[in-house]
Design an enzyme around this catalytic site. Sequence first.
Site, short mmCIF file in Angstrom:
data_model
loop_
_atom_site.label_atom_id
_atom_site.label_comp_id
_atom_site.label_asym_id
_atom_site.label_seq_id
_atom_site.Cartn_x
_atom_site.Cartn_y
_atom_site.Cartn_z
N ASP A 3 0.91 -1.05 -0.26
CA ASP A 3 -0.07 0.02 -0.09
C ASP A 3 1.08 1.24 0.01
O ASP A 3 2.11 1.14 0.08
CB ASP A 3 -1.03 0.08 1.18
CG ASP A 3 -2.28 0.81 1.07
OD1 ASP A 3 -3.31 0.60 1.52
OD2 ASP A 3 -2.07 1.72 0.32
C1 GLC Z 1 -4.17 4.35 -0.44
C2 GLC Z 1 -5.28 3.23 -0.08
C3 GLC Z 1 -5.13 2.14 -1.05
C4 GLC Z 1 -5.08 2.93 -2.43
C5 GLC Z 1 -3.64 3.32 -2.46
C6 GLC Z 1 -3.47 3.95 -3.75
O1 GLC Z 1 -3.57 4.56 0.61
O2 GLC Z 1 -4.87 2.63 1.16
O3 GLC Z 1 -6.51 1.63 -0.78
O4 GLC Z 1 -5.30 1.80 -3.35
O5 GLC Z 1 -3.46 4.13 -1.58
O6 GLC Z 1 -4.12 5.44 -4.00
#
Ligand code: GLC
Length: 747
Positions: free
Chosen positions: A282
């Site tokens: 993430d």
């Molecule tokens: C965010 C979220 C995740 C998302 C990623 C990219 O922090 O936790 O669900 O896909 O970053 O935007």
Amino acid sequence: MRHSFLFLLAIIVFSGNILAQGNDIDKSIDSLMRLMTLEEKVGQLHQITSDFAATGPITKDGEKQDRVRQGRVGSYLNVTGADRTRSLQEIAMQSRLKIPLLFAQDVIHGFRTIFPLPLAEAASWDLGAIELSARIAAKEAAAAGIHWTFAPMVDISRDPRWGRVMEGAGEDTYLGSQIARARVKGFQGKAIGDTDAVMACAKHFIAYGAAEGGRDYNTTDMSWRRLYEVYLPPFKAAMEAGVASFMNSFNDINGIPATGNSYLLRKLLKGDWGFPGIVVSDWGSVGEMVNHGYAADLKDAAKKALIAGCDMDMESRAYTAHLEDLAGKGEVSMQMLDDAVRRILKKKFELGLFQDPYRFSNAAREKSIWNEQSHLEAARDIAKKSIVLLKNDAPGKGKNPLLPLSNYANKKIALIGPLVKAIGDNNGFWSYSWPDDSIRVVSLWRGMVEYLGSANQLRYAKGCEITGTDTSGFAYARKMAAQSDIVILSIGESAVMSGEAKSRSNIHLPGMQEQLVKEMVATGKPVVVLISAGRPLVFNWIADNVPAIVYTWWLGTEAGHAICDVLFGKYNPSGKLPMTFPRTEGQIPIYYNHFSTGRPFKNDNDNNYVTAYKDLPNSPKYPFGYGLSFTQFAYGKIRLNADSINPDQQLRVTIPVTNTGSYSGEEVVQLYLQDITASLVRPVRELKAFRKIKLSPGETKEVEFILTANDFSFYQEDLSFKAESGKFNLFIGGSSAATEKATFFLR
Ligand code: GLC
């Protein structure tokens, strides 16, 4: 000279192979990897965000495009549009080996056409409509140059304080697993590589929704048995549906951050399950292992994440800064690094990007579906199916339920509240705003005007803001109500009050909205309350004192049309709650499939030496699976093909369901199972099957379910999955409070 000729030859050879599939791709990957330098391999594991949009904390690091030119970026997120993706891909084609970029985006519930929040769609219990929603989102996203969506989010959560409940399918493992499957199929369509499909991503692996206190990013800690029983199955369902990627979660789980959790990523996901796709971190979660106190520094974090099985580093820059050195010194194995590279290259080959890096960046295709009418129709369809009718009594001393408003179609209607004219809010969190939203997104106000043909019958007052203590607008709201025959209030949260990093300790209706409702009830006019939110809210006074209450979540582009379809009876609401609604925050966690305990309460007010609170009834305000219709459904007696079966036999369950009211309508017939005595305590009931059926007034349908040993099985202490002989109860009805009961024995 000889060297470059070999390169050219190699590129011609393997690009010629790209049209091949399967293990020819593997051979092409082998050829390509033999040409790649260590720097280029590490580059494939590096994902960065564009500067157009950020969905997390940004780190500036010089000229990103030079990195692309040097073959040091594998993927970009937050780049959309045929033109933008093409121009970035053209830069990637200037790199030595011309390895194309992967473009990723959070297409969670729609792209150009915004669909209801995922939690709202879950309330439809309509797997076909949910799959279609993802299918359309994929078509629009792929036409805009996107290869990969970071969806579906399949985190089970039992805590509405957690703002990201809006993004999932609610509290139930079985419903969540069915919806995970439907969404993966919708996003990925017939095959990855079709230009109307995108790679899906099961996230956030794992147990992100079990954050202590419902506080985003917080610690999760539970038995492996609970993890396997409650939180893993939707991910398993996504994998079995062929999901192309997983995203590990931010949280630490049982003391190890998910990003660096070898048991979860390498042993379970890639080992036991044999997952062949990409594991992406993430946003920044590799580097955040330093904050967790699990990695000493960014280099240590890079090492632990790669060893654990995290293939691609989103935005932390740990991999691009340290993996070459770590590999060079043998602190991470080249076999592990090559495996990560291979997984990423394989998806690029499957997407056909080596054959044609621009095949998704097609401006003509993007333009052709940009305002596709059938997409809006599908959005309106699932939006109305997502609406949950919570209450529909007769007003005052009347006899007939207040809704549908057929009796008020020619009368004066007061539309009161801060959300009546909300436009962008209808798209909810994790959505996109477009320049023409003001004319494209249908507010409640616009839906009403269009439905009635003009605003002549309408009176409007905002009454108050969503938050704050100002009640100066109440007087004018009272005036508008006085001029009207009925009052419809549109209240709730704002769209950004739920979503990522939006945990709330207080989930009561914010601001002075409840007071506004009291003012409207005090006028003596019949009152309907519409509540928009991305989570269950607490609104006890309204629930007890207002005759008609409709939960409208955030329904997307077609919100106003869908709400009016329900209010005026064009569509008979069929939604059922995918999460339990607590009476107050103090009841959380509260969920229907709880264990009995040694001192279960006997009724709502039993709180004497039983598991209960002294200061409120024991039941939730609204149970999981609850939702009303304009008609009524009667359940007959459950019939079983046997009252005892062997583990290798099927149990056939049938029940007659009758529409005893005067409207055609849909009912979600839910089947719950209770394993009464087992080697481990079992939930008082668990959803094991459901069927959404349509019945005309007076019509009866025999609804049949087939149960097998798999339905009676559960995870044992040793994590084996099996059924135990003994007595079981079955409950069938229109919510988790179902009372029709049958008993059988598993021999
Ligand atoms: C965010 C979220 C995740 C998302 C990623 C990219 O922090 O936790 O669900 O896909 O970053 O935007």
